[in-house]
Design an enzyme around this catalytic site. Structure first.
Site, PDB file in Angstrom:
ATOM      1  N   THR A 281      -2.119 -42.737  65.291  1.00 53.53           N
ATOM      2  CA  THR A 281      -1.393 -42.696  66.553  1.00 53.53           C
ATOM      3  C   THR A 281      -1.073 -41.247  66.886  1.00 53.53           C
ATOM      4  O   THR A 281      -1.093 -40.374  66.016  1.00 53.53           O
ATOM      5  CB  THR A 281      -0.055 -43.445  66.465  1.00 53.53           C
ATOM      6  N   ASP A 282      -0.764 -40.979  68.133  1.00 52.57           N
ATOM      7  CA  ASP A 282      -0.081 -39.732  68.457  1.00 52.57           C
ATOM      8  C   ASP A 282       1.380 -39.910  68.036  1.00 52.57           C
ATOM      9  O   ASP A 282       1.783 -40.981  67.560  1.00 52.57           O
ATOM     10  CB  ASP A 282      -0.202 -39.421  69.949  1.00 52.57           C
ATOM     11  N   ALA A 283       2.182 -38.885  68.191  1.00 54.07           N
ATOM     12  CA  ALA A 283       3.582 -38.934  67.758  1.00 54.07           C
ATOM     13  C   ALA A 283       4.293 -40.130  68.395  1.00 54.07           C
ATOM     14  O   ALA A 283       4.342 -40.263  69.613  1.00 54.07           O
ATOM     15  CB  ALA A 283       4.292 -37.637  68.133  1.00 54.07           C
TER      16      ALA A 283
END
Length: 566
Positions: A281-283
């Site tokens: 995932t991104d952050a």
């Protein structure tokens, strides 16, 4: 397990046996822990050891810091870990993404402006060689977004521009260098940022392309990099409605970020593009993720939807609990948990982390830090700046500058960033060395009577022979716009460029390359794309006529408007 022998892992029988043996011995707590890659800020060794022992994390990221401290923290973490850690860093623009003493090579758009893929290779080499010197083995780069929308505040100079062919060529070159340094890349942000004018940090942004258009642009880039062997892909909190509708056969009424979409991750990325590697995932503290679903569901469903590793946390203790509860109540299936953990272990095996762990080589010795900003990296960065700085227009025929003709210079810093003072001081020093008399614009004191604080036209002309704007608008998350903001009252102050017909005016951008949209009246405009020392030095050589401008803009700096060109 057969898939682990295939691209991009290419694991040997011995490596597969390691993956199998480790997986079979793992407790459920350890399997859940492997899904997490938190961002860590502590230098306390006992806290770091406890983090590994109690949460069994699969990876970790530190923001850039002092090389010795970062290296030591990574060593403490790796020594404490039973299973070697993925150690990540945002190595988008040089070794400074990890160690502040590293080489600030340049933003990706500066590299693209050189038109030379060798410079993208050098960016990857500098970033990953210097990153690995402090123990990094996973680069959250290259950015392969395509900067189609000049209003987008977060893609911008982080990209290789608006040409998919250029993005793909440069991305491949960075990847080649990273592989040589035994650092995994994470191509990002799937399914592609740069179309929406909004920032996924602040909401779930939308890639509005139809399927055919996406295939020819973002799809072509991702397919090319996957075919080239990209080991990991970072999924953004970005919706792609066209493909949601194509796969579901009905209109997409809900905005679904890719990080929570089985269609985008499973059917598009895995099946159509054939990606077999690790998806992160991104952050996840970003609003684009948090606002999509209640967190107790979104944490396990990110993995169930197709992500393999979960980046960062609002609170690690809470997110770990949500993940475990999601597994226990069936939101996260046994099948997806196993698949994700096996991919994480396979990524570590592909990077030879188990072998390095056995040999005590996960984090290099302190003397390896001598690679930071070494002579070769310094030379490469200077060459990149020289070849990338771009003269967008000089319809006023102002250049080259002359310290006798343009003796008295008013310098105006545009932007409100921590780097402002450093950038101003370097420009001031270089201008003084050229024989200019530099005055820094000081915002007018609006508490005083208006007739006492503003220059008349003749007064202004009597003070200054030249005005130089320094646009230091950096690309930074959580900003709704990346534009010029003027300090003025009724247009009377000396910050707004009312004087362009009265006094020669030059605009130098060392950040956002689109400022002509807000300042079309300025007739001489330069894009440096980043505020590194190398770029500032190169700009001064060029405005003084000692060096020609060599850069070619990788985007439309005129923002599709005629009035900005003249």
């Amino acid at each position: 397990m057969d898939k682990l022998r295939e691209k991009p892992f290419y694991l040997s029988d011995e490596q597969i046996k390691w993956v199998e043996d480790v997986y079979e011995k793992m407790t459920i707590e350890e399997k859940i822990g492997q899904l997490f890659c938190p961002i860590v800020f502590s230098n306390d060794e006992e806290e770091l050891k406890d983090l590994v022992h109690s949460k069994h994390i699969g990876g970790v990221l530190y923001r850039e810091g002092k090389a010795v401290e970062i290296q030591n923290n990574h060593r403490v973490l790796q020594d404490a870990a039973k299973i070697p850690l993925l150690v990540a860093s945002n190595l988008e623009y040089g070794g400074t993404g990890s160690a502040i003493e590293g080489t600030f090579f340049g933003r990706q758009m500066l590299v693209a402006a050189t038109g030379d893929a060798e410079k993208a290779y050098q960016l990857g080499k500098v970033s990953c060689k210097e990153g690995s010197s402090v123990g990094v083995n996973w680069s959250f780069a290259p950015v392969v977004d395509i900067d189609y929308n000049f209003r987008n505040p977060i893609t911008n100079v982080r990209t290789y521009g608006d040409n998919p062919e250029m993005v793909l060529e440069m991305g491949k070159a960075y990847m080649k260098a990273a592989k040589e340094e035994e650092v995994a890349v994470s191509i990002k942000h799937f399914p592609g940022d740069g179309v929406d004018e909004r920032d996924q940090h602040l909401l779930t942004s939308i890639n509005t392309m139809d399927c055919k258009e996406w295939d020819k642009t973002f799809g072509k880039v991702y397919q090319g990099l996957i075919d080239e062997g990209a080991l990991t892909v970072m999924a953004g909190h970005i919706a792609l409605p066209a493909y949601e509708e194509a796969y579901d056969g009905k209109s997409c009424e809900e905005v679904i970020p890719a990080t929570l979409s089985k269609n985008i991750l499973g059917k598009l990325l895995r099946e159509k593009l054939g990606f077999n590697g690790l998806i992160c995932t991104d952050a996840t503290p970003m609003v684009g993720f948090c606002s999509a679903m209640e967190r107790s569901k979104s944490v396990p469903l990110a993995i169930e939807s197709g992500c393999d590793i979960f980046l960062f946390n609002r609170d690690l203790e809470e997110d770990y609990k949500y993940m475990m509860e999601g597994y226990q109540n069936g939101l996260l299936s046994e099948e997806r948990l196993k698949e994700a953990v096996l991919r994480i272990l396979a990524t570590k095996a592909a990077l030879k982390l188990p072998k390095k762990q056995a040999e005590g080589r996960l984090v290099p010795d302190a003397e390896v830090l001598s690679v930071l900003k070494n002579e070769e990296h310094d030379r490469w960065a200077k060459e990149c700046a020289d070849q990338g700085v771009t003269l967008v227009k000089d319809t006023a025929n102002l250049l080259p500058l002359n310290s006798k003709k343009h003796k008295r210079v008013l310098v105006e810093m545009m932007g409100d960033f921590p780097s402002n003072e450093r950038v101003y001081q370097q420009f001031e020093k270089l201008l003084n060395e050229e024989g200019f008399e530099v005055s820094k614009y000081i915002p007018e004191d609006l508490s005083q009577p208006l007739d006492k604080i503003f220059d008349t036209v003749e007064e202004f002309k009597s003070k200054y022979d030249l005005v130089i704007y320094i646009g230091n608008i950096e690309t930074a998350s959580n900003k709704t716009v990346s534009r010029l903001n003027w300090y003025t009252l009724f247009g009377l102050g000396n910050n707004m460029p009312w004087f362009v017909k009265e006094v020669p005016t030059l605009f130098i951008s060392v950040g956002n390359p689109y400022h002509l949209f807000d300042a079309p009246m300025i007739k001489t405009y330069i894009n440096g794309y980043c505020n590194s020392e190398y770029v500032i030095d190169a700009i001064m050589d060029k405005v003084m006529g000692r060096s020609e401008f060599k850069g070619t803009s990788p985007i439309d700096p005129f923002c599709e408007r005629e009035d900005t060109k003249y």
